[in-house]
Design a protein around this motif. Structure first.
Motif, PDB file in Angstrom:
ATOM      1  N   ALA A  88       0.858  -1.183   0.000  1.00 11.45           N
ATOM      2  CA  ALA A  88       0.000   0.000   0.000  1.00 11.45           C
ATOM      3  C   ALA A  88       0.891   1.228   0.000  1.00 11.45           C
ATOM      4  N   TYR A  89       0.330   2.340  -0.476  1.00 11.98           N
ATOM      5  CA  TYR A  89       1.110   3.584  -0.525  1.00 11.98           C
ATOM      6  C   TYR A  89       1.006   4.323   0.804  1.00 11.98           C
ATOM      7  N   PHE A  90       2.156   4.681   1.364  1.00 10.91           N
ATOM      8  CA  PHE A  90       2.217   5.295   2.693  1.00 10.91           C
ATOM      9  C   PHE A  90       2.023   6.811   2.619  1.00 10.91           C
ATOM     10  N   GLY A  91       2.962   7.529   2.028  1.00 15.15           N
ATOM     11  CA  GLY A  91       2.775   8.954   1.778  1.00 15.15           C
ATOM     12  C   GLY A  91       3.209   9.916   2.845  1.00 15.15           C
ATOM     13  N   GLY A  92       3.760   9.442   3.940  1.00 14.25           N
ATOM     14  CA  GLY A  92       4.289  10.386   4.911  1.00 14.25           C
ATOM     15  C   GLY A  92       3.347  10.697   6.051  1.00 14.25           C
ATOM     16  N   ILE A  93       3.825  11.508   6.984  1.00  8.83           N
ATOM     17  CA  ILE A  93       3.091  11.828   8.205  1.00  8.83           C
ATOM     18  C   ILE A  93       2.971  13.342   8.347  1.00  8.83           C
ATOM     19  N   GLY A  94       1.816  13.792   8.790  1.00  7.25           N
ATOM     20  CA  GLY A  94       1.650  15.194   9.148  1.00  7.25           C
ATOM     21  C   GLY A  94       0.739  15.952   8.224  1.00  7.25           C
ATOM     22  N   PRO A  95       0.345  17.174   8.607  1.00  2.51           N
ATOM     23  CA  PRO A  95      -0.553  17.998   7.789  1.00  2.51           C
ATOM     24  C   PRO A  95       0.051  18.305   6.425  1.00  2.51           C
ATOM     25  N   GLY A  96      -0.796  18.347   5.409  1.00  2.00           N
ATOM     26  CA  GLY A  96      -0.340  18.690   4.070  1.00  2.00           C
ATOM     27  C   GLY A  96       0.346  17.562   3.341  1.00  2.00           C
ATOM     28  N   VAL A  97       0.327  16.348   3.896  1.00  2.00           N
ATOM     29  CA  VAL A  97       0.966  15.223   3.230  1.00  2.00           C
ATOM     30  C   VAL A  97       0.274  14.956   1.898  1.00  2.00           C
ATOM     31  N   ALA A  98       1.063  14.785   0.852  1.00  2.00           N
ATOM     32  CA  ALA A  98       0.491  14.694  -0.491  1.00  2.00           C
ATOM     33  C   ALA A  98       0.467  13.259  -1.009  1.00  2.00           C
ATOM     34  N   ASN A  99      -0.135  13.123  -2.172  1.00  2.00           N
ATOM     35  CA  ASN A  99      -0.049  11.910  -2.994  1.00  2.00           C
ATOM     36  C   ASN A  99      -0.845  10.719  -2.475  1.00  2.00           C
ATOM     37  N   ARG A 100      -1.957  10.952  -1.770  1.00  2.00           N
ATOM     38  CA  ARG A 100      -2.781   9.836  -1.323  1.00  2.00           C
ATOM     39  C   ARG A 100      -3.358   9.071  -2.509  1.00  2.00           C
ATOM     40  N   ILE A 101      -3.374   7.759  -2.432  1.00  2.00           N
ATOM     41  CA  ILE A 101      -4.031   6.927  -3.433  1.00  2.00           C
ATOM     42  C   ILE A 101      -4.750   5.798  -2.718  1.00  2.00           C
ATOM     43  N   VAL A 111       0.067  -6.016   5.196  1.00  2.00           N
ATOM     44  CA  VAL A 111       0.373  -5.283   3.969  1.00  2.00           C
ATOM     45  C   VAL A 111       1.563  -4.380   4.247  1.00  2.00           C
ATOM     46  N   LYS A 112       2.544  -4.368   3.345  1.00  2.00           N
ATOM     47  CA  LYS A 112       3.746  -3.550   3.520  1.00  2.00           C
ATOM     48  C   LYS A 112       3.484  -2.137   3.018  1.00  2.00           C
ATOM     49  N   LEU A 113       3.817  -1.122   3.845  1.00  2.00           N
ATOM     50  CA  LEU A 113       3.636   0.278   3.464  1.00  2.00           C
ATOM     51  C   LEU A 113       4.901   0.797   2.782  1.00  2.00           C
ATOM     52  N   LEU A 114       4.715   1.424   1.620  1.00  2.00           N
ATOM     53  CA  LEU A 114       5.836   1.936   0.820  1.00  2.00           C
ATOM     54  C   LEU A 114       5.662   3.427   0.554  1.00  2.00           C
ATOM     55  N   ASN A 115       6.766   4.083   0.210  1.00  2.00           N
ATOM     56  CA  ASN A 115       6.744   5.497  -0.145  1.00  2.00           C
ATOM     57  C   ASN A 115       7.601   5.708  -1.390  1.00  2.00           C
ATOM     58  N   TYR A 116       7.364   6.810  -2.103  1.00  2.00           N
ATOM     59  CA  TYR A 116       8.118   7.074  -3.331  1.00  2.00           C
ATOM     60  C   TYR A 116       9.618   7.163  -3.046  1.00  2.00           C
ATOM     61  N   SER A 117      10.399   6.645  -3.963  1.00  2.00           N
ATOM     62  CA  SER A 117      11.848   6.641  -3.822  1.00  2.00           C
ATOM     63  C   SER A 117      12.467   6.670  -5.204  1.00  2.00           C
ATOM     64  N   SER A 118      13.681   7.189  -5.312  1.00  2.00           N
ATOM     65  CA  SER A 118      14.399   7.171  -6.587  1.00  2.00           C
ATOM     66  C   SER A 118      15.544   6.168  -6.553  1.00  2.00           C
ATOM     67  N   VAL A 119      15.461   5.212  -5.609  1.00  2.00           N
ATOM     68  CA  VAL A 119      16.514   4.204  -5.448  1.00  2.00           C
ATOM     69  C   VAL A 119      15.976   2.849  -5.880  1.00  2.00           C
ATOM     70  N   ALA A 120      16.530   2.291  -6.947  1.00  2.00           N
ATOM     71  CA  ALA A 120      16.117   0.967  -7.411  1.00  2.00           C
ATOM     72  C   ALA A 120      16.442  -0.075  -6.358  1.00  2.00           C
ATOM     73  N   GLY A 121      15.490  -0.971  -6.097  1.00  2.00           N
ATOM     74  CA  GLY A 121      15.711  -2.030  -5.133  1.00  2.00           C
ATOM     75  C   GLY A 121      15.489  -1.632  -3.690  1.00  2.00           C
ATOM     76  N   ASN A 122      15.124  -0.379  -3.438  1.00  2.00           N
ATOM     77  CA  ASN A 122      14.860   0.072  -2.079  1.00  2.00           C
ATOM     78  C   ASN A 122      13.664  -0.698  -1.523  1.00  2.00           C
ATOM     79  N   ALA A 123      13.852  -1.402  -0.417  1.00  2.00           N
ATOM     80  CA  ALA A 123      12.816  -2.291   0.117  1.00  2.00           C
ATOM     81  C   ALA A 123      11.575  -1.538   0.575  1.00  2.00           C
ATOM     82  N   ALA A 124      11.717  -0.256   0.956  1.00  2.00           N
ATOM     83  CA  ALA A 124      10.568   0.530   1.403  1.00  2.00           C
ATOM     84  C   ALA A 124      10.150   1.566   0.371  1.00  2.00           C
ATOM     85  N   GLY A 125      10.685   1.448  -0.850  1.00  2.00           N
ATOM     86  CA  GLY A 125      10.395   2.416  -1.900  1.00  2.00           C
ATOM     87  C   GLY A 125       9.400   1.884  -2.920  1.00  2.00           C
ATOM     88  N   CYS A 126       8.733   2.795  -3.626  1.00  2.00           N
ATOM     89  CA  CYS A 126       7.804   2.391  -4.672  1.00  2.00           C
ATOM     90  C   CYS A 126       7.828   3.404  -5.809  1.00  2.00           C
TER      91      CYS A 126
END
Length: 510
Positions: A36-49, A184-199
Motif C-alpha cells: 500500500a502507498y504510505f505517503g508520509g506523516i503530518g498535515p499537508g501530506v500529499a499523494n494519497r491513493i 500489507v507492507k507500506l511503501l513510499n516514493y523513492s528514486s533508489v532501485a531495489g529500495n525495500a521501502a520504496g515504490c
C-alpha cells in the motif's frame, strides 16, 4: 470521477469501550495486495491513493445490514478504537454514477451513510453499509486511503486491514471488528532501485470502462497475492466525487483524469522480475473482464511492457512508469508532441498534431503543488486536418516553483480527451506569498522561503478581524497551506504569514 488520492483524518473516538475482534482467514482474503502507498506523516501530506481489497466476511447475522468503516493499522488487537484511514465506499451493486459511491476523510458509525458519489473532505463524518446474505456472509470490495498515523502507519511497516462494524442492527457504536490475518507492507516514493521501502507509480490505460478493478501481479499466472489493486477512472460528471480534490499529485492524477478506463497504482522498487500480469475484474462478481485484445493476455514474461521495463524501478511521483500497450483508443487528434520551456518572463508551451477530426478547441490547464488543475487558455483547433499543425501559448504568470500543465482536447460533440502532463519549474523570488487556488471547500496558498522559519498563517477580513490563525513550521523552498473555507466564509480578506523577522500579505478577492 473516481480514482486514484486524500487528506488527514480527524479520528472519532468512542471512549475506551472494548469491542470484539474476528480474524479473517487467509482463505477469505480473496484479493489482498501485498503493498500500500504510505505517503508520509503530518498535515499537508500529499499523494494519497486508494488501497483496494476484496474480502469475505462470515459469522455475521443473517440478512442484516451492517454499518462499517475501513482502516489500516500495525496494531494487531485494535479493540478500543477504530483503525485510522480515509475511506472510499464500494458497493457490489451500481448506484446512479457507478460502484464507487463516495469518499470521506472523517468516519463515525453514528453518522450518515456515504452515498450518491458524495465527497466529504471536511469534518462531516460518514460510514458505509453492506447487507449479509441468509447465511450471515458478505463478499465485497473495501478501500482505504492511508493518512500516515504516527503510531499505526509508518513507512516500511506491516499493517493489517480493518473493518469496524456496528451490531448489524440499530446500534450506533462500534461493536466488533474484522481484520486480515495477513499484513500489507507500506511503501513510499523513492528514486533508489531495489529500495525495500520504496515504490514507483505505474500508470496505464484499458478499454474496460470506468469503475473496474485492476490487479497487478509479479507472475504471469496471476497466482498468490497481487502487488497492488486499484480501480479505473470512470470520467462521469454525476455527483460531487471528483478525486482532483483528493489526489494531490498531478503527475499521477493528471494522467488518468478524464480518460475512462485509465488507472494508477504503485509497484515496489524491490521488484526483481517486474510486473508480469495486469488483470481487470468486474466489481459485482470479482470475475475477470475480457479486453478487446483478447485472446492476447495482458502478460509479460520479462516484465517489459511495450519497451518499458518494470523490474527494480527507481521513480518518484514525477517519474511514473507509463504502460500504454494495453489499449490505444481511437482519438479525434493524433498528438505528436506537447512540451514547454522556461523563459525569462514565463513558460512557453507548444504542441503539434499530425491529424485532427472534429476538433473544436484545446484547453490548456495548469496546476500548482496542490494538484488543482484550472483552465488558463482555450485555443481553437483546425476542426479537420490531415497535415501537421503547430500550436503555442505563453504563460506569463506561472506559479513560483513547479507548474504542471495538461492539454485537453474538446471535439464538436463536447467530448474531451486529456493528454499527458508536463512539469516545469519556474524560478521564484527567495521569499513569496502566493494564492494557488480558491474553491468552495478551501483556499490554498504557498509560502516560498530561502530558509526554515516558524510563524503563523492568518486570514483577516477587511476590517482586520482574525478569522483563521494557524501556527506553521515552514521549510526552505515552497510550502503549501490549505485554509478551510468554512472557517473564513466566502468573503474577501487578507492572508498573512508572520514570523519574528518576516511579514508577507496578499489580498484575497472572493
Amino acid at each position: 470521477m473516481k480514482k486514484l488520492y486524500s487528506l488527514m483524518l480527524a479520528l472519532v473516538c468512542f471512549g475506551y469501550a472494548t469491542f470484539s475482534q474476528t480474524l479473517i482467514p487467509v482463505g477469505d482474503e480473496l484479493i489482498l495486495p501485498q503493498y500500500a502507498y504510505f505517503g508520509g506523516i503530518g498535515p499537508g501530506v500529499a499523494n494519497r491513493i486508494p488501497f483496494v481489497c476484496r474480502l469475505k466476511l462470515t459469522g455475521l447475522l443473517p440478512s442484516a445490514t451492517y454499518r462499517y468503516m475501513t482502516g489500516m493499522s500495525s496494531t494487531n488487537n485494535l479493540t478500543t478504537a477504530q483503525a485510522p484511514g480515509n475511506m472510499y465506499r464500494i458497493n457490489n451493486g451500481s448506484n446512479t454514477a457507478g460502484f464507487i459511491t463516495g469518499f470521506a476523510v472523517t468516519k463515525a458509525i453514528n453518522s450518515s451513510e456515504i452515498n450518491n458519489d458524495e465527497l466529504r473532505t471536511d469534518n462531516t463524518s460518514r460510514h458505509g453499509r453492506f447487507a449479509t446474505d441468509a447465511s450471515g456472509n458478505y463478499t465485497g470490495w473495501f478501500a482505504c486511503a492511508l493518512i500516515g498515523n504516527t503510531t499505526q502507519q509508518v513507512n516500511g511497516s506491516d499493517v493489517f486491514f480493518y473493518l469496524n462494524l456496528n451490531d448489524g442492527g440499530a446500534g450506533l457504536t462500534l461493536a466488533q471488528s474484522y481484520r486480515t490475518t495477513s499484513t500489507v507492507k507500506l511503501l513510499n516514493y523513492s528514486s533508489v532501485a531495489g529500495n525495500a521501502a520504496g515504490c514507483t507509480p505505474l500508470l496505464g490505460t484499458s478499454d474496460v470502462g470506468g469503475e473496474r478493478m485492476v490487479t497487478i501481479y509479479d507472475n504471469v499466472a496471476s497466482t498468490g497475492r497481487p502487488l497492488y489493486c486499484t480501480f479505473t477512472e470512470n470520467n462521469n460528471s454525476i455527483g460531487a466525487l471528483n478525486e482532483a480534490t483528493i489526489w494531490t499529485n498531478p503527475q499521477i492524477y493528471g494522467f488518468v483524469d478524464g480518460v475512462s478506463g485509465s488507472w494508477a497504482a504503485i509497484v515496489p522498487n524491490s521488484l526483481s522480475g517486474g510486473v508480469k500480469a495486469i488483470n481487470f475484474l468486474d466489481v459485482a462478481t470479482g470475475t475477470p473482464i475480457t479486453l478487446s485484445n483478447s485472446p492476447t493476455p495482458n502478460t509479460s514474461s520479462d516484465g517489459v511492457w511495450n519497451g518499458v521495463a518494470t523490474a527494480n524501478p527507481a521513480g518518484d511521483s514525477t517519474l511514473p512508469i507509463k504502460i500504454n500497450s494495453i489499449f490505444t483508443p481511437s482519438l479525434p487528434i493524433k498528438l505528436l508532441s506537447f512540451e514547454g520551456k522556461v523563459t525569462s518572463d514565463g513558460i512557453q508551451l507548444s504542441w503539434s498534431t499530425a491529424q485532427e477530426t472534429n476538433n473544436k478547441h484545446f484547453e490548456l490547464r495548469r496546476a500548482g503543488k496542490d494538484g488543482q488543475f484550472v483552465t488558463i487558455a482555450t485555443i481553437a483547433g483546425k476542426v479537420s486536418s490531415q497535415v501537421n499543425s503547430f500550436y503555442n501559448y505563453a504563460d506569463r504568470k506561472p506559479f513560483a516553483g513547479i507548474n504542471y500543465y495538461q492539454l485537453r482536447q474538446v471535439d464538436l460533440d463536447g467530448n474531451t480527451t486529456t493528454f499527458k502532463t508536463v512539469a516545469l519549474k519556474f524560478g521564484a523570488a527567495p521569499r513569496q506569498l502566493q494564492i494557488i487556488s480558491s474553491s468552495r471547500n478551501e483556499l490554498v496558498v504557498s509560502v516560498t522561503l530561502n530558509e526554515a522559519v516558524k510563524g503563523s498563517i492568518l486570514f483577516t477580513d477587511l476590517t482586520g478581524r482574525i478569522l483563521y490563525n494557524q501556527n506553521a513550521s515552514l521549510l526552505a523552498g515552497e510550502n503549501v497551506i490549505k485554509i478551510p473555507v468554512q472557517q473564513i466564509s466566502q468573503q474577501p480578506g487578507v492572508v498573512s504569514f508572520i514570523s519574528a523577522n518576516e511579514r508577507m500579505t496578499i489580498k484575497v478577492l472572493r
